[in-house]
Design a protein around this motif. Structure first.
Motif, short mmCIF file in Angstrom:
data_model
loop_
_atom_site.label_atom_id
_atom_site.label_comp_id
_atom_site.label_asym_id
_atom_site.label_seq_id
_atom_site.Cartn_x
_atom_site.Cartn_y
_atom_site.Cartn_z
N GLU A 113 0.83 -1.20 0.00
CA GLU A 113 0.00 0.00 0.00
C GLU A 113 0.87 1.26 0.00
OE1 GLU A 113 -2.50 -0.35 3.41
OE2 GLU A 113 -3.65 -2.04 2.59
N PHE A 114 0.29 2.35 -0.52
CA PHE A 114 0.97 3.64 -0.47
C PHE A 114 -0.05 4.76 -0.51
CE2 PHE A 114 0.65 2.50 -4.93
CZ PHE A 114 0.36 3.67 -5.59
N TYR A 115 0.33 5.90 0.07
CA TYR A 115 -0.49 7.11 0.06
C TYR A 115 0.00 8.01 -1.05
CZ TYR A 115 -2.12 5.55 4.64
OH TYR A 115 -2.65 4.83 5.67
N ASN A 116 -0.92 8.41 -1.92
CA ASN A 116 -0.60 9.23 -3.08
C ASN A 116 -1.23 10.61 -2.89
OD1 ASN A 116 0.01 10.20 -5.63
ND2 ASN A 116 -1.46 8.89 -6.71
N ILE A 117 -0.42 11.67 -2.92
CA ILE A 117 -0.93 13.03 -2.81
C ILE A 117 -1.19 13.48 -4.24
CG2 ILE A 117 -0.40 15.39 -2.13
CD1 ILE A 117 1.11 12.38 -0.34
N THR A 118 -2.46 13.61 -4.61
CA THR A 118 -2.80 13.67 -6.04
C THR A 118 -4.09 14.42 -6.31
OG1 THR A 118 -2.95 12.28 -8.02
CG2 THR A 118 -4.06 11.46 -6.02
N TRP A 119 -4.56 14.32 -7.56
CA TRP A 119 -5.80 14.92 -8.02
C TRP A 119 -6.48 13.95 -8.99
CZ3 TRP A 119 -1.11 17.19 -7.51
CH2 TRP A 119 -1.02 18.28 -6.63
N PRO A 120 -7.81 14.05 -9.15
CA PRO A 120 -8.49 13.18 -10.13
C PRO A 120 -8.00 13.46 -11.54
CG PRO A 120 -10.08 14.23 -8.64
CD PRO A 120 -8.76 14.89 -8.40
N ALA A 121 -7.95 12.41 -12.36
CA ALA A 121 -7.56 12.45 -13.77
C ALA A 121 -6.06 12.53 -13.97
CB ALA A 121 -8.27 13.57 -14.53
N LEU A 122 -5.26 12.21 -12.95
CA LEU A 122 -3.81 12.11 -13.11
C LEU A 122 -3.38 10.66 -12.90
CD1 LEU A 122 -2.20 15.21 -11.33
CD2 LEU A 122 -2.43 14.77 -13.77
N SER A 123 -2.59 10.14 -13.83
CA SER A 123 -2.09 8.78 -13.70
C SER A 123 -0.78 8.71 -12.93
CB SER A 123 -1.89 8.14 -15.08
OG SER A 123 -3.10 7.60 -15.56
N GLY A 124 0.06 9.72 -13.10
CA GLY A 124 1.37 9.69 -12.46
C GLY A 124 1.32 9.96 -10.97
N VAL A 125 2.44 9.68 -10.32
CA VAL A 125 2.61 10.00 -8.90
C VAL A 125 3.71 11.06 -8.79
CG1 VAL A 125 3.36 9.14 -6.64
CG2 VAL A 125 1.83 7.76 -8.06
N TYR A 126 3.42 12.11 -8.02
CA TYR A 126 4.38 13.20 -7.83
C TYR A 126 4.93 13.24 -6.41
CZ TYR A 126 2.30 14.67 -12.21
OH TYR A 126 1.84 14.69 -13.50
N THR A 127 4.13 12.79 -5.45
CA THR A 127 4.54 12.73 -4.05
C THR A 127 3.81 11.57 -3.40
OG1 THR A 127 4.53 15.16 -4.05
CG2 THR A 127 4.86 14.06 -1.93
N GLY A 128 4.52 10.74 -2.63
CA GLY A 128 3.86 9.62 -1.99
C GLY A 128 4.63 9.08 -0.81
N MET A 129 3.94 8.25 -0.03
CA MET A 129 4.56 7.59 1.12
C MET A 129 4.04 6.16 1.21
SD MET A 129 4.00 6.58 4.55
CE MET A 129 2.77 7.63 5.34
N ALA A 130 4.96 5.21 1.20
CA ALA A 130 4.62 3.79 1.33
C ALA A 130 5.05 3.35 2.73
CB ALA A 130 5.34 2.96 0.27
N PRO A 131 4.12 3.15 3.66
CA PRO A 131 4.49 2.80 5.03
C PRO A 131 5.42 1.59 5.08
CG PRO A 131 2.15 3.29 4.88
CD PRO A 131 2.66 3.24 3.48
N ARG A 132 6.46 1.73 5.89
CA ARG A 132 7.47 0.69 6.13
C ARG A 132 8.30 0.36 4.90
NH1 ARG A 132 2.89 -0.30 8.41
NH2 ARG A 132 2.20 -1.64 6.73
N ARG A 133 8.18 1.19 3.84
CA ARG A 133 9.03 1.01 2.66
C ARG A 133 9.85 2.27 2.38
NH1 ARG A 133 6.09 -0.53 -2.44
NH2 ARG A 133 4.17 0.35 -1.60
N PHE A 134 9.20 3.34 1.93
CA PHE A 134 9.91 4.55 1.57
C PHE A 134 8.92 5.68 1.30
CE2 PHE A 134 9.34 1.88 -2.17
CZ PHE A 134 8.65 2.73 -3.04
#
Length: 350
Positions: free
Chosen positions: A134-155
């Motif tokens: 799992e990961f948390y994606n800081i995003t907006w609707p209609a965007l496929s890419g990831v610009y900022t995120g956090m994957a707990p216990r990974r990076f």
């Protein structure tokens, strides 16, 4: 000014297409706001330019067999407005980011600057699931890419725009030549590569390797932090070259929108991205891990906060802490989003 809460969406088992279907009005508002970035003139010009940009962007995505082509085609079909293909390949922003050690772990700081208005007001935190977890994606609707995120216990990771490659032309001439150069590349757009990393990389080490070795369509700067002390780096990328600055025993590893490695000497020169890339970088170097441990963004100052600031994020993958706030320039337009406290309130499950 009234601050709105940041939407928290559980998208596990679903896709960004489902996110758009649940928030089409928000996506429509963002497209309209993007067209108004420079007032009535840009709104009128976009009516002519966006269909052309969409056609070229769509053709390039098909030619390169982009892994998220179907998603973007579906976005365009759902919204029925020009600009979706072009906006998904848009790369016109400035950011300040860094990895900062605390007593026991490393936190990632990200301040995203983008000229498009309303991004801060409509930012979302979306919980997604990939093959690696799992990961948390800081995003907006209609965007496929990831610009900022956090994957707990990974990076945690963020994407900064690289400086503009110079060609000894005017600013617009350099910009146009770089666009032409991208047409001949077959690598991934940087935001699509970062999404693949969150979906597939099981560790900080795996993420670091993928970001360093995967061919890109254009230069980029990645900021990566892990879960152990010392796990942090800046990855400066050209299409097929890389320079990595590891955190090691340093107080921080930070980046804005210029190269600080030997890549700065490659080619005919580079144009840093606005606003004040050197000033933002120097200010980020003056911060320390204990600043990021505060429960708000009161320590953020100009020039890291500037007229184009839209989102500020602090992420700690070891503890699962995630702090997000939307900005429109120096004005905070959303309530402070703060994990793990937000897990206790209702979130929308799609």
């Amino acid at each position: 000014m009234l601050k709105t809460p940041i939407s928290f969406v559980d998208l596990r088992g679903k896709s960004p297409i489902d996110l758009l279907r649940s928030y089409p009005d928000r996506a429509q508002a963002l497209v309209k706001a993007a067209r108004r970035t420079y007032g009535k003139l840009s709104y009128a010009a976009s009516a002519l330019a966006l269909p052309i940009a969409d056609k070229k962007s769509h053709a390039w995505l098909k030619r390169t067999c982009d892994p998220y082509l179907y998603e973007i085609e579906t976005f365009a079909e759902i919204l029925g407005v020009p600009g979706i293909y072009a906006l998904n390949l848009s790369y016109e922003w400035g950011c300040t980011s860094g990895a900062y050690p605390t007593d026991e772990t490393v936190s990632l700081l990200r301040v995203l600057d983008w000229p498009f208005p309303e991004l801060g007001r409509h930012v979302m935190v979306v919980l997604q699931r990939g093959r690696a977890g799992e990961f948390y994606n800081i995003t907006w609707p209609a965007l496929s890419g990831v610009y900022t995120g956090m994957a707990p216990r990974r990076f945690s990771a963020a994407l900064n725009q690289a400086p503009m490659r110079g060609h000894h032309l005017t600013y617009f001439g350099d910009w146009l030549q770089n666009r032409r150069q991208v047409r001949h590349e077959l690598g991934l757009p940087p935001a699509h590569l970062l999404r693949q990393v969150f979906e597939q990389a099981e560790s900080y080490e795996a993420a670091r390797e993928i970001l360093a070795k995967t061919p890109l369509a254009m230069p980029a700067i990645f900021i990566l932090s892990g879960v152990r002390p010392g796990d942090g780096c800046i990855i400066e990328r050209l299409e097929h070259e890389v320079e990595i600055t590891d955190l090691g025993a340093s107080q921080q590893a930070s980046a804005s929108n210029h190269f600080n490695s030997r890549l700065a000497a490659v080619g005919k020169g580079w144009r840093p991205r606005a606003q004040d890339s050197q000033g933002r970088w120097r200010q980020s170097c003056s911060l320390h891990g204990h600043d990021l441990e505060q429960g708000n963004f009161d320590w953020l100052q100009s020039p890291m906060v500037n007229p184009f600031t839209r989102v500020a994020v602090v992420a700690d993958a070891a503890s699962g802490r995630l702090m997000v706030q939307g900005f429109e320039g120096a004005t905070r337009v959303t309530e402070l989003f703060n994990l793990p406290a937000e897990l206790e309130r209702e979130r929308k499950v799609i």
